[in-house]
Design an enzyme around this catalytic site. Structure first.
Site, short mmCIF file in Angstrom:
data_model
loop_
_atom_site.label_atom_id
_atom_site.label_comp_id
_atom_site.label_asym_id
_atom_site.label_seq_id
_atom_site.Cartn_x
_atom_site.Cartn_y
_atom_site.Cartn_z
CE LYS A 186 -4.13 -1.90 0.04
NZ LYS A 186 -4.06 -3.38 -0.08
C1 LIG Z 1 -5.38 -4.05 0.72
C2 LIG Z 1 -6.86 -3.90 0.74
C3 LIG Z 1 -7.63 -4.20 1.88
C4 LIG Z 1 -7.07 -4.74 3.18
O1 LIG Z 1 -6.07 -5.62 3.02
P1 LIG Z 1 -5.05 -6.13 4.16
O2 LIG Z 1 -4.06 -6.86 3.32
O3 LIG Z 1 -5.85 -6.96 5.06
O4 LIG Z 1 -4.44 -4.96 4.86
C5 LIG Z 1 -8.99 -3.97 1.83
N1 LIG Z 1 -9.58 -3.49 0.73
C6 LIG Z 1 -8.89 -3.17 -0.37
C7 LIG Z 1 -9.61 -2.59 -1.54
C8 LIG Z 1 -7.51 -3.40 -0.41
O5 LIG Z 1 -6.83 -3.10 -1.52
#
Ligand SMILES: *Cc1c(COP(=O)(O)O)cnc(C)c1O
Length: 399
Positions: A186
């Site tokens: 992210k």
């Molecule tokens: C990355 C993501 C999440 C949460 O992901 P984790 O890997 O659990 O931190 C939730 N929604 C979207 C759209 C994502 O891209």
């Protein structure tokens, strides 16, 4: 795009502060931690950076969504309207609450189509969950109006759009609650982690306790805390939060690089005959972590992909239509309700119904969409090179 591209001295220093005391837990141990509270520091930084009243860190973005839903009172049998294009975490969180994911079409914004949301509302609908995919946002004014009219909760999954804004407000701070993910890919990362943001004190207090076994955090020490309701362990560790403390200070730099690189790349891509770009409801609020573009037909898009593959320039370009993680078309485990544990009858039925649902409007968009991830590490010169090469390869393939 991901903060891990800039992992350095600053992150190491923050982690070291925690290693020096050895207090890896975010609560308690007041003496031995010698004033080091990385999770609290990161929560405060999030509130001031994004203009949220409250922030509760969690162990992941999925845990943040789950926590937000619990704190907002979404549970067994409640329907949550969400887009057919998202990351699997969005429906995982809904299912874990005993709630029912209701998947609906997206539009050229690559996020919830307001008309599709309206058409999906039933007496069981409790929440609308837009997912601000690929760095940019849903039409929040339209969704807010729908929620107000039907008395529904608006929960923003802003996990992919850290730093994006809508009409001057940070994505994730506009609904009743919103979430970011700080997983490894992210915009800023903790390694693993997430956050629930809200301007509602009650929702925050519930989220705070829910992520820590229901502890009210009001006792003189942990042992004296009461448990006003059930919770889970969705805590972040101090080591993870420490990485985030360093990363959030770099966010403005990341966003500036994304914007620069995105603009340069776009200046080449807009010369592709017949190309169009994703609709952005507030163009000044794009976080620019991706450049998402459409070719005129599925056939042209598949041709372009083949040509990019042959030329060795496909890496970092996502054709979500054919991808296992992000679009309904390939979510067989969801559509066949392959769960390790018993789902409720209502959930089971809703999921198997997805097998016969069609998403023609979304297919027409996703089958022509490619998203190019914008790297933070590209130099200006490199983006110019990439843009020119990509343009040449695609032009040739479509000629
Ligand atoms: C990355 C993501 C999440 C949460 O992901 P984790 O890997 O659990 O931190 C939730 N929604 C979207 C759209 C994502 O891209």
């Amino acid at each position: 795009m991901p903060g891990f591209e800039f992992f350095g001295e600053e992150e190491r220093k923050e982690v070291n502060d925690v290693l020096e005391t050895g207090i890896l837990m975010r609560y308690g141990f007041d003496g031995p931690r010698k004033g080091i509270w990385k999770s609290k520091e990161l929560e405060q930084a999030i509130c001031s950076k994004f203009g949220s009243e409250y922030a509760q860190l969690t162990s992941s973005g999925t845990a943040a969504l789950t926590t937000a839903m619990a704190a907002l009172g979404i549970g067994a049998g409640d329907e949550v309207i969400m887009p057919a294009f998202t990351f699997v975490a969005s429906f995982e969180a809904v299912l874990s609450m005993g709630a029912v994911p209701v998947l609906v079409d997206i539009d050229s914004s690559l996020t919830l189509a307001p008309d599709a949301v309206k058409a999906a509302i039933t007496s069981k609908t409790k929440c609308v969950m837009p997912v601000h995919m690929c760095g940019s946002m849903a039409d929040l004014d339209a969704l807010k109006a729908i929620c107000a009219e039907h008395k529904l909760i608006l929960l923003e999954d802003a996990c992919q759009s850290i730093g994006g804004t809508y009409k001057g407000k940070a994505l994730g701070t506009i609904g009743d609650a919103g979430t970011f993910s700080f997983d490894f890919v992210k915009t800023i990362t903790c390694g693993e982690g997430g956050v629930v943001m809200t301007n509602n004190k009650e929702v925050y207090i519930k989220a705070d306790a829910f992520t820590d076994h229901g502890h009210d955090h009001l006792g003189v020490d942990r042992g004296a805390d009461l448990h006003p309701f059930l919770g889970y362990n969705f805590r972040i560790s101090e080591l993870h939060a420490a990485v985030g403390v360093a990363q959030i200070k770099k966010l403005d730099t990341f966003l500036a690089l994304q914007k620069r690189n995105n603009h340069i790349l776009k200046s080449y891509m807009e010369q592709v005959p017949g190309i169009s770009f994703r609709t952005v409801p507030d163009p000044s609020g794009d976080s620019y972590s991706f450049l998402s573009w459409f070719l005129p037909s599925q056939e042209a898009t598949e041709k372009a992909i083949e040509a990019m593959k042959t030329a060795g320039i496909l890496a970092g370009n996502f054709y979500w239509f054919a991808n296992n993680w992000h679009y309904i078309r390939k979510w067989d485990h969801l559509k066949t309700a392959k769960s390790l544990y018993a789902l409720s009858d209502v959930q089971q039925k809703a999921l198997t119904t997805l097998q016969t649902n069609t998403f023609a409007k979304s297919d027409a968009i996703m089958s022509r969409c490619i998203s190019t991830a914008i790297s933070l590490t590209w130099t200006e010169e490199q983006v110019h090179e990439k843009g020119a090469k990509c343009l040449a390869v695609i032009k040739e393939a479509l000629s």
